[in-house]
Design a protein around this motif. Sequence first.
Motif, PDB file in Angstrom:
ATOM      1  N   ILE A 198      91.039  47.607  19.123  1.00 23.60           N
ATOM      2  CA  ILE A 198      91.670  46.698  18.116  1.00 23.60           C
ATOM      3  C   ILE A 198      90.810  47.473  16.673  1.00 23.60           C
ATOM      4  N   ASP A 199      90.031  47.669  16.615  1.00 24.13           N
ATOM      5  CA  ASP A 199      89.362  48.086  15.231  1.00 24.13           C
ATOM      6  C   ASP A 199      90.028  49.235  14.492  1.00 24.13           C
ATOM      7  N   ALA A 200      90.504  49.935  15.621  1.00 26.42           N
ATOM      8  CA  ALA A 200      90.681  51.853  14.884  1.00 26.42           C
ATOM      9  C   ALA A 200      92.226  51.149  14.536  1.00 26.42           C
ATOM     10  N   ALA A 201      93.192  50.633  15.381  1.00 28.74           N
ATOM     11  CA  ALA A 201      94.460  49.684  14.977  1.00 28.74           C
ATOM     12  C   ALA A 201      94.710  49.243  13.655  1.00 28.74           C
ATOM     13  N   LEU A 202      93.734  48.099  13.538  1.00 27.17           N
ATOM     14  CA  LEU A 202      93.946  47.792  12.444  1.00 27.17           C
ATOM     15  C   LEU A 202      93.685  48.372  11.145  1.00 27.17           C
ATOM     16  N   GLU A 203      92.585  49.740  11.519  1.00 26.73           N
ATOM     17  CA  GLU A 203      92.832  50.822  10.126  1.00 26.73           C
ATOM     18  C   GLU A 203      93.854  51.327   9.968  1.00 26.73           C
ATOM     19  N   ARG A 204      93.869  51.910  11.180  1.00 25.51           N
ATOM     20  CA  ARG A 204      96.076  52.792  11.098  1.00 25.51           C
ATOM     21  C   ARG A 204      97.043  51.922  10.079  1.00 25.51           C
ATOM     22  N   ASN A 205      96.737  50.442  10.780  1.00 27.46           N
ATOM     23  CA  ASN A 205      98.154  50.166  10.354  1.00 27.46           C
ATOM     24  C   ASN A 205      97.762  49.605   8.799  1.00 27.46           C
ATOM     25  N   ARG A 206      95.982  49.844   8.405  1.00 27.34           N
ATOM     26  CA  ARG A 206      96.041  49.351   6.450  1.00 27.34           C
ATOM     27  C   ARG A 206      96.294  50.637   5.717  1.00 27.34           C
ATOM     28  N   ARG A 207      95.970  51.585   6.689  1.00 28.22           N
ATOM     29  CA  ARG A 207      96.786  53.140   5.918  1.00 28.22           C
ATOM     30  C   ARG A 207      97.724  53.293   5.786  1.00 28.22           C
ATOM     31  N   THR A 208      98.671  52.940   6.493  1.00 24.72           N
ATOM     32  CA  THR A 208      99.908  52.986   6.748  1.00 24.72           C
ATOM     33  C   THR A 208     100.996  51.790   5.391  1.00 24.72           C
ATOM     34  N   GLU A 209      99.877  50.957   5.106  1.00 27.80           N
ATOM     35  CA  GLU A 209     100.827  49.720   4.927  1.00 27.80           C
ATOM     36  C   GLU A 209      99.943  50.520   3.470  1.00 27.80           C
ATOM     37  N   ARG A 210      98.916  50.884   3.210  1.00 33.04           N
ATOM     38  CA  ARG A 210      98.811  51.800   1.681  1.00 33.04           C
ATOM     39  C   ARG A 210      99.559  53.367   0.863  1.00 33.04           C
ATOM     40  N   LEU A 247      98.595  39.729  22.175  1.00 34.75           N
ATOM     41  CA  LEU A 247      98.387  41.127  21.710  1.00 34.75           C
ATOM     42  C   LEU A 247      99.126  42.246  21.366  1.00 34.75           C
ATOM     43  N   LYS A 248      99.943  42.870  22.456  1.00 32.16           N
ATOM     44  CA  LYS A 248     100.513  44.040  21.932  1.00 32.16           C
ATOM     45  C   LYS A 248     101.444  43.988  20.344  1.00 32.16           C
ATOM     46  N   SER A 249     101.951  42.712  20.870  1.00 32.62           N
ATOM     47  CA  SER A 249     102.593  42.170  19.346  1.00 32.62           C
ATOM     48  C   SER A 249     102.084  42.463  18.028  1.00 32.62           C
ATOM     49  N   GLU A 250     100.590  41.269  18.538  1.00 34.80           N
ATOM     50  CA  GLU A 250     100.428  41.427  17.342  1.00 34.80           C
ATOM     51  C   GLU A 250      99.145  42.545  16.258  1.00 34.80           C
ATOM     52  N   VAL A 251      98.872  42.622  17.726  1.00 33.70           N
ATOM     53  CA  VAL A 251      97.573  44.036  16.995  1.00 33.70           C
ATOM     54  C   VAL A 251      98.524  44.981  15.981  1.00 33.70           C
ATOM     55  N   SER A 252      99.829  45.258  16.609  1.00 40.59           N
ATOM     56  CA  SER A 252     100.536  46.176  16.107  1.00 40.59           C
ATOM     57  C   SER A 252     101.218  45.913  15.014  1.00 40.59           C
ATOM     58  N   ARG A 253     101.016  45.288  14.094  1.00 37.06           N
ATOM     59  CA  ARG A 253     101.218  44.749  12.698  1.00 37.06           C
ATOM     60  C   ARG A 253     100.708  44.237  11.995  1.00 37.06           C
ATOM     61  N   CYS A 254      99.441  43.663  12.489  1.00 34.78           N
ATOM     62  CA  CYS A 254      98.055  42.900  11.548  1.00 34.78           C
ATOM     63  C   CYS A 254      97.130  44.063  10.738  1.00 34.78           C
ATOM     64  N   GLY A 282      87.582  41.336  25.535  1.00 32.46           N
ATOM     65  CA  GLY A 282      89.851  42.016  25.339  1.00 32.46           C
ATOM     66  C   GLY A 282      89.547  42.975  26.633  1.00 32.46           C
ATOM     67  N   SER A 283      88.731  43.968  27.016  1.00 30.58           N
ATOM     68  CA  SER A 283      88.925  44.654  27.839  1.00 30.58           C
ATOM     69  C   SER A 283      89.282  44.264  28.560  1.00 30.58           C
ATOM     70  N   LYS A 284      88.893  43.172  29.310  1.00 28.99           N
ATOM     71  CA  LYS A 284      89.829  42.704  30.817  1.00 28.99           C
ATOM     72  C   LYS A 284      91.455  42.414  30.689  1.00 28.99           C
ATOM     73  N   ILE A 285      91.984  42.202  29.562  1.00 35.18           N
ATOM     74  CA  ILE A 285      92.706  41.702  29.570  1.00 35.18           C
ATOM     75  C   ILE A 285      93.793  43.393  29.159  1.00 35.18           C
ATOM     76  N   ASP A 286      93.164  44.335  28.293  1.00 36.68           N
ATOM     77  CA  ASP A 286      94.401  45.722  28.421  1.00 36.68           C
ATOM     78  C   ASP A 286      93.061  46.305  27.898  1.00 36.68           C
ATOM     79  N   ARG A 287      92.725  48.070  28.131  1.00 38.83           N
ATOM     80  CA  ARG A 287      91.381  48.717  27.664  1.00 38.83           C
ATOM     81  C   ARG A 287      92.155  49.083  26.197  1.00 38.83           C
ATOM     82  N   ARG A 288      93.090  48.597  25.700  1.00 38.11           N
ATOM     83  CA  ARG A 288      93.323  48.965  24.455  1.00 38.11           C
ATOM     84  C   ARG A 288      92.938  47.897  23.665  1.00 38.11           C
ATOM     85  N   PHE A 289      92.420  46.694  24.075  1.00 37.50           N
ATOM     86  CA  PHE A 289      92.188  45.269  23.092  1.00 37.50           C
ATOM     87  C   PHE A 289      90.544  45.837  23.153  1.00 37.50           C
TER      88      PHE A 289
END
Length: 312
Positions: free
Chosen positions: A235-247, A174-181, A223-230
């Motif tokens: 995760i929804d906020a992280a994906l939105e940041r990735n979309r903004r960066t991509e645009r 998750l640490k890898s995929e959330v950062s790049r999707c 997700g939160s039991k694996i780590d609070r960031r998940f």
Amino acid sequence: MIAKIVKGSSFRGVVNYILDKGKDAKILVCDGLFAENKDTIAMSFEAQSKMNPKVTKPVGHISLAFHKEDEHRLTDRAMAGIALEYLKEMGITDTQVLIVRHFDKEHPHVHIAFNRIANNGRTISDRNERIRSARICKELTRKYNLYFASGKERVKQHRLKEPDKTKYGLYTILKSEVSRCGNWNMLATNLKKQGVDMRFKNKGNSDEAQGLVFIMNGYSFSGSKIDRRFSYSKIDAALERNRRTERMEMQWSSHHEELPTFQPKSRGNDDLYNSSIGLFIPDNTDGQAEENRFEEELKRRSKKKRQRKIRF
């Protein structure tokens, strides 16, 4: 930076360990000791400890470990300075000290042997030493801008048993995929390729998502039991940041394509630059229709949520 503190009764034992040739040991600091060889160092420690024979464990042994990310910055002088500052903050002063760097592991680390019997015969206090040590390590890590590894990054994965082994595996994926999707569908697709099933947990009987469950190797974790960031929201906020960066990257590329260009000479790091840009560009173009449907589903859920707020 983390510290491990041990007390003992044999100076000869700790000196032999710290100065073991198999550890590729290198003395950084030797204060108050006759340093001709290992025997003279041990005898120097022993002689001073006799000033207070009531203390049955006069040997102090601390290992300071740093993250491998800091290896290029941690010269011998830097490590010695940090170790001495750590000792000062711990109240371990005015006593015999031996600081030795080892090169037998991938991460930088030093070993500190010190006499718990100070030069004036007093006993150096060990009250709440582990609590104080943890605080001081954090302070020095921040002060010198060292790498701050999370607790999970220090886990020795090969020693884990199920279900913790799977839980840590999910954390790594998750640490890898959330950062790049860039969206939920892309994340689900990439996780599926690695044997991870992702399911949404809805609020009550509604279509409003409020949680996530990840399933791998027959084990399921929220997700939160694996780590609070998940958690779902993070995760929804992280994906939105990735979309903004991509645009932003796409707009930047489009703008520069319209300008006159020239071919600069290679600087030797073009591959690094190109690969970093690639992190923001999704490689899953086959499922565009599915991604569009997924985006429409999110919009529909969001619309229902707004309607409920208006209604109540």
